[in-house]
Enzyme design. Structure first.
Site, PDB file in Angstrom:
ATOM      1  N   HIS A   1       0.851  -1.198   0.000  1.00 40.36           N
ATOM      2  CA  HIS A   1       0.000   0.000   0.000  1.00 40.36           C
ATOM      3  C   HIS A   1       0.881   1.240   0.000  1.00 40.36           C
ATOM      4  CE1 HIS A   1       0.796  -0.256   4.352  1.00 40.36           C
ATOM      5  NE2 HIS A   1       0.389   0.999   4.446  1.00 40.36           N
TER       6      HIS A   1
ATOM      7  N   HIS B   1       0.800   5.717   0.970  1.00 40.56           N
ATOM      8  CA  HIS B   1       0.158   6.906   1.515  1.00 40.56           C
ATOM      9  C   HIS B   1       0.781   8.110   0.821  1.00 40.56           C
ATOM     10  CE1 HIS B   1      -1.510   4.610   4.848  1.00 40.56           C
ATOM     11  NE2 HIS B   1      -0.304   4.113   5.069  1.00 40.56           N
TER      12      HIS B   1
ATOM     13  N   TYR C   1      11.717   4.182  -0.232  1.00 36.27           N
ATOM     14  CA  TYR C   1      10.597   4.604  -1.076  1.00 36.27           C
ATOM     15  C   TYR C   1       9.753   5.671  -0.378  1.00 36.27           C
ATOM     16  CZ  TYR C   1      12.221   0.158  -2.809  1.00 36.27           C
ATOM     17  OH  TYR C   1      13.014  -0.869  -3.236  1.00 36.27           O
TER      18      TYR C   1
END
Length: 158
Positions: free
Chosen positions: A59, A61, A146
């Site tokens: 996932h 954000h 990342y």
């Protein structure tokens, strides 16, 4: 079909959580070059400011600020997800995914929260940066490759 009511605030600053359908996958980090290319191309066509972004294996954000007069973040996400999916090898799909022309890679929806204050924006950015630590992927935010923390984040925060 669900009818999601989303705010239509032009120029808004928005926090997003976007996840894969398979929360055990690592495809987002394994295929980071394809994700970056999808974001870069979409951003060139439909500009937005990336305030913060963190990509975890399953996932991500991020915090975006949309241009004045523009409230359409949903199309941007649709295009990013589609471009990333098309860049990957095809895998078998369920009939429901084929009917919707989906690859079955992503959760169908995403979570968004409109940010209403500078303090809220700082908290959302901090949440992005601390997330790899929260998930036990690294001990320090700066150690996660990342993350936008490398672009503009502090290195001396707890």
């Amino acid at each position: 079909m669900s009818n999601y009511l989303r705010p239509h605030v032009a120029g808004a600053c928005v926090f997003f959580t976007v996840g894969l359908a398979n929360r055990r996958s690592d495809v987002l980090t394994r295929e980071i070059a394809a994700l970056r290319a999808a974001v870069r191309r979409t951003k060139a066509e439909r500009p937005f400011v990336i305030e913060a972004w963190v990509v975890l294996p399953d996932h991500m954000h991020c915090v975006w600020t949309l241009p004045e007069g523009d409230h359409d973040f949903s199309t941007r996400w649709s295009v990013i997800k589609a471009r990333f999916s098309r860049a990957l090898p095809h895998t078998p799909r369920r009939a429901s995914h084929e009917a919707r022309r989906e690859h079955g890679l992503w959760q169908r929806r995403f979570w968004e929260h409109h940010i209403r204050s500078e303090a809220g924006k700082r908290a959302a950015i901090r949440y992005c940066w601390i997330n790899p630590v929260k998930h036990g992927l690294v001990e320090r935010s700066e150690d996660w490759a990342y993350s936008s923390i490398h672009r503009d984040g502090p290195v001396d925060w707890p």
